[in-house]
Design an enzyme around this catalytic site. Structure first.
Site, mmCIF file in Angstrom:
data_model
loop_
_atom_site.group_PDB
_atom_site.id
_atom_site.type_symbol
_atom_site.label_atom_id
_atom_site.label_comp_id
_atom_site.label_asym_id
_atom_site.label_seq_id
_atom_site.Cartn_x
_atom_site.Cartn_y
_atom_site.Cartn_z
ATOM 1 N N THR A 168 2.424 -24.500 30.995
ATOM 2 C CA THR A 168 2.570 -24.639 29.504
ATOM 3 C C THR A 168 1.899 -26.133 29.154
ATOM 4 O O THR A 168 1.638 -26.256 28.064
ATOM 5 C CB THR A 168 4.058 -25.011 29.286
ATOM 6 O OG1 THR A 168 4.479 -25.807 30.211
ATOM 7 C CG2 THR A 168 5.091 -23.810 29.370
ATOM 8 N N HIS A 175 10.494 -17.450 37.080
ATOM 9 C CA HIS A 175 9.582 -18.378 36.738
ATOM 10 C C HIS A 175 8.713 -18.432 37.809
ATOM 11 O O HIS A 175 7.691 -19.462 37.954
ATOM 12 C CB HIS A 175 10.297 -19.870 36.470
ATOM 13 C CG HIS A 175 11.082 -19.666 35.143
ATOM 14 N ND1 HIS A 175 10.508 -20.178 34.096
ATOM 15 C CD2 HIS A 175 12.152 -19.774 35.201
ATOM 16 C CE1 HIS A 175 11.405 -20.118 33.168
ATOM 17 N NE2 HIS A 175 12.567 -19.779 33.811
ATOM 18 N N LYS A 216 -0.124 -27.060 25.545
ATOM 19 C CA LYS A 216 -0.422 -28.476 24.794
ATOM 20 C C LYS A 216 -1.615 -28.997 24.621
ATOM 21 O O LYS A 216 -1.954 -29.710 23.621
ATOM 22 C CB LYS A 216 0.695 -29.523 25.853
ATOM 23 C CG LYS A 216 2.065 -28.908 25.841
ATOM 24 C CD LYS A 216 2.811 -29.726 26.914
ATOM 25 C CE LYS A 216 4.352 -28.888 27.170
ATOM 26 N NZ LYS A 216 4.631 -29.468 28.345
ATOM 27 N N LYS A 266 0.086 -32.516 36.370
ATOM 28 C CA LYS A 266 1.087 -31.528 36.741
ATOM 29 C C LYS A 266 1.574 -31.780 38.141
ATOM 30 O O LYS A 266 1.079 -32.753 38.729
ATOM 31 C CB LYS A 266 0.463 -30.334 36.592
ATOM 32 C CG LYS A 266 -0.625 -30.055 37.553
ATOM 33 C CD LYS A 266 -1.279 -28.326 37.277
ATOM 34 C CE LYS A 266 -2.132 -28.321 36.080
ATOM 35 N NZ LYS A 266 -1.871 -27.296 35.231
ATOM 36 N N ARG A 267 2.766 -31.349 38.304
ATOM 37 C CA ARG A 267 3.335 -31.520 39.756
ATOM 38 C C ARG A 267 2.040 -31.157 40.882
ATOM 39 O O ARG A 267 1.302 -30.364 40.659
ATOM 40 C CB ARG A 267 4.398 -30.622 40.146
ATOM 41 C CG ARG A 267 5.826 -31.026 39.537
ATOM 42 C CD ARG A 267 6.075 -32.368 39.868
ATOM 43 N NE ARG A 267 6.629 -32.544 41.038
ATOM 44 C CZ ARG A 267 7.888 -32.558 41.633
ATOM 45 N NH1 ARG A 267 8.779 -32.467 40.516
ATOM 46 N NH2 ARG A 267 8.278 -32.589 42.989
ATOM 47 N N LYS A 319 -1.640 -24.891 42.609
ATOM 48 C CA LYS A 319 -2.239 -25.668 41.468
ATOM 49 C C LYS A 319 -3.657 -26.237 41.697
ATOM 50 O O LYS A 319 -4.334 -26.452 40.976
ATOM 51 C CB LYS A 319 -1.279 -26.905 40.809
ATOM 52 C CG LYS A 319 0.063 -26.210 40.567
ATOM 53 C CD LYS A 319 0.945 -27.312 39.879
ATOM 54 C CE LYS A 319 2.527 -27.073 39.313
ATOM 55 N NZ LYS A 319 2.531 -26.028 38.233
HETATM 56 C C1 GL7 Z 1 7.494 -22.648 36.682
HETATM 57 C C2 GL7 Z 1 6.071 -22.211 36.957
HETATM 58 O O1 GL7 Z 1 5.546 -22.505 38.181
HETATM 59 C C3 GL7 Z 1 5.365 -22.489 35.625
HETATM 60 O O2 GL7 Z 1 4.169 -21.720 35.424
HETATM 61 C C4 GL7 Z 1 5.876 -21.964 34.268
HETATM 62 O O3 GL7 Z 1 5.159 -22.387 33.233
HETATM 63 C C5 GL7 Z 1 7.484 -22.641 34.239
HETATM 64 C C6 GL7 Z 1 7.969 -22.157 33.132
HETATM 65 O O4 GL7 Z 1 8.167 -21.049 32.999
HETATM 66 O O5 GL7 Z 1 8.033 -22.287 35.250
HETATM 67 N N1 GL7 Z 1 8.380 -22.026 37.759
HETATM 68 C C7 GL7 Z 1 8.935 -22.964 38.528
HETATM 69 O O6 GL7 Z 1 9.531 -22.656 39.632
HETATM 70 N N2 GL7 Z 1 8.584 -24.030 38.234
HETATM 71 C C8 GL7 Z 1 7.874 -24.087 36.959
HETATM 72 O O7 GL7 Z 1 7.393 -24.945 36.508
HETATM 73 C C9 GL7 Z 1 8.954 -25.277 38.757
#
Ligand code: GL7
Length: 837
Positions: A678, A374, A682, A567-568, A573
């Site tokens: 994601t 991820h 949305k 978002k976080r 970001k």
């Molecule tokens: C993340 C990615 O940063 C995010 O872009 C992705 O949509 C998500 C789900 O695949 O996974 N990877 C990660 O370590 N976090 C995310 O949200 C915390």
């Protein structure tokens, strides 16, 4: 199974077997019964909290009936099952979702109204189940919804944290973390005290030869902690399938506390063991994309992997099939590297406990696991120190060394000319201390590795896993672009839009096949449809404006352009880019004549998101946003032309209010850093447009909705490395507009400039790693285009309707079907018709 029970007993059970409510009256009867007997309340002291509890319990009963049935069907048919191992499940609220998925919300709404309550108020009583940080945890929750909806036999496995992600309070413009004790009333979980597993830590490994001359390893003298299962039903939409999410809770194995100590007066010592055991599942680590190497975190990971595997293996063994059948019965998906320990744990079970030979066991392991990556952020790639491993999990370290030795031997044979490769791909990093590279172990132990959007999946093949592509060939690596569940993110969050779409498509089938949305493109010129669509967006903005006023005391005009970034908080970001852009806008308006100000497109910039408690820079950005808000929102020159709002404590249930209210949302990460994102999906699904970089799923969103319907800007990922290099080795050109923004910050109008100096210096002095300066001008120019485009409301509306109609690809149902076919090789198991056996 049934045949073993005598007929009269069976008849008695069947006669009295629980059945679900079907009418409004039956629903009300259930609610009142629960309020009066389960909760011991009455008509005279039933507040909204009790009304929520009664409603939740009535729906829980319904889910449980289907859940039992589903589990019985699965036990009987014994199909291949999917196990989704995720340390995070960001579920949000369950009641609204349960009502909509079983299709009884309207009945329940009327029933509640008879009893004197408004459904919205009742729903709002529920606390979010917030067992996750951000996108990764929410993705896992969307996947559970899709797995159940598509009738896949699937289980989620996670930890039952006592404290989920902290609650964020903003005090004087600073983030303060407050614990989230969410379990004081949680009707959705069922403790399974009969499902308790012994988990071992520490100890030593004893090796000996058995009679046949085979070497045997015994892991012994460790400390034992109990893992107790708690189950939560996961209902599918429009199907009877109700899957299971199993959460493990840690408990001392010696019972409550040590009576000898207690009786001799050592009260504190007597409960110490108990507390230390319970600490394992006490708290969710609040870091998003950052690994910190804490022993407790590794303990959590092993505790959860070992308990889950014990459970999976026990279920397999009941079927009495040969071990080689294991990968035909079991697919385990590793959500990021957090559950990588499941790989050596399964190998350990097979060789040490079940007596299989290494090679046979290892082939089972590799066929069983799939690994999803991820992130490519270096700071997020998990590594654990070898001494810590040796201390906590001595047998697993040996197994990892053996896995690595065999793997390196293979690499050496196949790439004899590339000596350096061995050091690069070794699971053990030769640092001080040595480290175990979890991502490499996950790649080696799985049969498929996937990224979460096309660009990301390409990037992992050319960066972090480049050597592994050479070693295993490209077919081991694949892409499954993320998706979102349209049940929660359209039907539940935006019921009026869902209803409007259903009215044109002749029903709600699009919620089970989101590609049907393309049919609404035919209504893009339909006057009535357009009017309704626009009205719904406006109503959603009014709802957010009302929320903003009530919670934050800030009045915003719902006719203004709503620009949202939630978002976080993270440097990659680039919320800092956004707030610098807002400051620039403020300065521009301030410099205008009253005449020119009349031409300005009014805007509200909403921000929301948590910063990891130890992430100082992210907290600084929150503070700057709050301070800018203070100044701008109280500036009489500005009025409604610009408002800045920091929405406190962003979470899933708040997202359901925020997402449908955007005109524009911001997905502006430095190219190549956001694996997918994601929330971009949305927002577009709810009739908002995106301003974004060429990063993550923004690229595929562009492909689907068309370039005219998205606002892209900024450098491309292939240029990022060179630009970073240039910042250090040639002259660093700070964008002049950005320079002006920095001067303004330094002037102190947003409060003591000293507190923002590290933020500014990260750009002007320390190489601007996230390329804020490089992208600033195109960011500002693109916002100008947005202002202009928004003034033409008819064209804007066409863009939003067109975009919604083209979002079918981004359903998590599509995603789950891809995993099922490409990675898991599992088939759905359709539930029997109602009243069937
Ligand atoms: C993340 C990615 O940063 C995010 O872009 C992705 O949509 C998500 C789900 O695949 O996974 N990877 C990660 O370590 N976090 C995310 O949200 C915390």
């Amino acid at each position: 199974v049934e045949a073993s029970i005598p007929e009269p007993q069976r008849a008695a059970w069947k006669k009295f077997s629980a059945s679900e409510f079907k009418t409004k009256d039956e629903f009300e009867a259930e609610v009142v019964r629960h309020i009066e007997t389960t909760l011991a309340r009455s008509l005279f002291n039933c507040d909204e909290a009790a009304a929520y509890a009664g409603t939740a319990l009535a729906f829980r009963d319904r889910l449980v009936i289907e859940w039992n049935r589903t589990q019985q069907q699965h036990t009987y048919a014994d199909p291949k099952r999917v196990y989704y191992l995720s340390l995070e499940f960001l579920m949000g609220r369950a009641l609204d979702n349960a009502m909509l998925n079983v299709g009884m919300k309207d009945i329940a709404k009327e029933g509640m109204s008879d009893l004197g309550f408004r459904m919205e108020d009742v729903i709002a009583q529920e606390r979010d189940a917030a067992l996750g940080n951000g996108g990764l945890g929410r993705l896992a929750a969307c996947f559970l919804d899709s797995l159940a909806t598509l009738n896949y036999p699937a289980w989620g496995y996670a930890l039952r944290y006592k404290y989920g992600i902290f609650k964020q309070e903003i005090v004087n413009g600073y983030q303060v973390e407050v614990p989230d004790y969410w379990l004081d009333f949680n009707p959705w979980e069922f403790p399974r005290h009969d499902v308790t597993v012994d988990i071992q830590f520490y100890g030593n490994v004893r090796k000996y030869m058995d009679e046949s001359g085979k070497q045997v390893s015994v892991w012994e003298n460790g400390e034992i902690v109990n893992a107790v299962a708690y189950d939560a039903p996961i209902p599918g939409f429009g199907t009877r399938t109700t899957n299971n999410l199993r959460l493990w809770s840690s408990k001392a194995s010696k019972g409550e506390f040590d009576f000898t100590k207690f009786n001799s007066g050592e009260y504190e010592a007597s409960v110490a063991d108990q507390q230390s055991a319970e600490t394992i599942s006490a708290v969710l680590y609040p870091n998003d994309s950052l690994e910190r190497g804490k022993e407790l975190r590794l303990k959590q990971q092993y505790f959860w992997c070992a308990a889950s595997l014990f459970d999976i293996v026990r279920r397999f063994k009941k079927s009495k099939k040969a071990w080689k059948e294991f990968p035909n019965q079991v697919a385990i998906q590793l959500n990021d590297t957090h559950p990588t320990l499941a790989i050596p744990e399964l190998q350990r079970i097979l060789i040490d406990l079940e007596g299989l030979e290494w090679d046979e066991a290892w082939s089972i392991v590799q066929k069983t696991f799939g690994y999803t990556n991820h992130t490519v952020l270096p700071e997020a790639l998990e590594k654990w120190s070898v001494p810590l491993f040796q201390h906590l999990l001595p047998r697993h370290l040996q197994i990892i060394y053996d896995i690595n030795a065999i793997f390196l031997h293979y690499v050496e044979r196949n790439f004899p000319k590339d000596r350096e490769m061995l050091g690069r791909v070794s699971v053990i990093e030769e640092s001080q201390p040595k480290m175990v590279r979890m991502a490499y172990l996950a790649v080696i132990g799985s049969h498929k590795v996937n990224g979460v959007a096309e660009l990301h999946s390409d990037l992992i093949k050319t960066t972090i896993f480049k050597d592994f592509v050479k070693i295993y060939g490209p077919d081991k690596f694949t892409n499954v672009t993320n998706g979102i569940t349209p049940r929660r993110w359209l039907h539940q969050a935006n019921p009026r839009l869902s209803e409007l779409i259903a009215s044109k498509l002749g029903g709600y089938e699009f919620l089970r096949d989101l590609t049907l949305l393309h049919k609404i493109e035919a209504y893009v010129d339909d006057k009535d449809f357009r009017k309704n669509f626009q009205e719904i967006k406006y109503a959603n903005k009014v709802r957010l404006a009302k929320y903003t006023k009530e919670v934050h005391g800030i009045s915003v005009n719902p006719s203004a352009l709503f620009d949202i970034q939630v978002k976080r908080m993270h440097e990659y970001k680039r919320q800092q880019l956004n707030i610098f852009g807002v400051i620039h806008r403020y300065l521009e308006i301030k410099a205008m004549s009253p005449e020119d100000r009349k031409k300005v497109q009014p805007r509200v910039s909403f921000f929301g998101g948590k910063a990891a408690p130890g992430y100082w820079m992210a907290k600084t950005v929150i503070h700057l946003i709050c301070q800018v808000g203070e100044v701008v929102n109280n500036d009489k020159d500005i009025g409604d032309l610009l408002k800045v709002v920091f929405l406190e404590d962003y979470n899933v249930s708040k997202a359901e209010i925020i997402v449908p209210a955007s005109d524009i949302s911001e997905h502006i990460s430095t190219a190549g850093t956001e694996a997918s994102g994601t929330s971009n999906m949305k927002f577009v699904l709810n009739g908002g447009l995106v301003i974004g970089t060429c990063d993550g799923a923004n690229i595929e969103i562009t492909r689907e909705v068309g370039e005219d319907n998205i606002f892209l800007f900024g450098v491309l990922s292939e240029d990022v490395e060179d630009l970073r290099h240039a910042h250090f080795y040639s002259e660093f050109n700070l964008d002049p507009m950005l320079s002006h923004v920095f001067e303004t910050i330094r002037s102190g109008i947003f409060g003591d400039a000293g507190q923002f100096s590290a933020l500014v210096n990260s750009i002007v002095e320390h190489g601007d790693y996230y390329l804020v300066s490089d992208d600033f001008k195109s960011y500002i120019d693109t916002h100008k285009l947005i202002d202009e485009a928004y003034k033409d409301q008819e064209t804007w509306l066409t863009k939003t309707i067109t975009s919604v109609s083209r979002m079918g690809f981004f359903s998590s149902d599509r995603c789950i079907d891809e995993y099922a076919e490409m990675i898991w090789n599992v088939e759905p198991l359709t539930p029997p018709k109602q009243n069937g056996a």
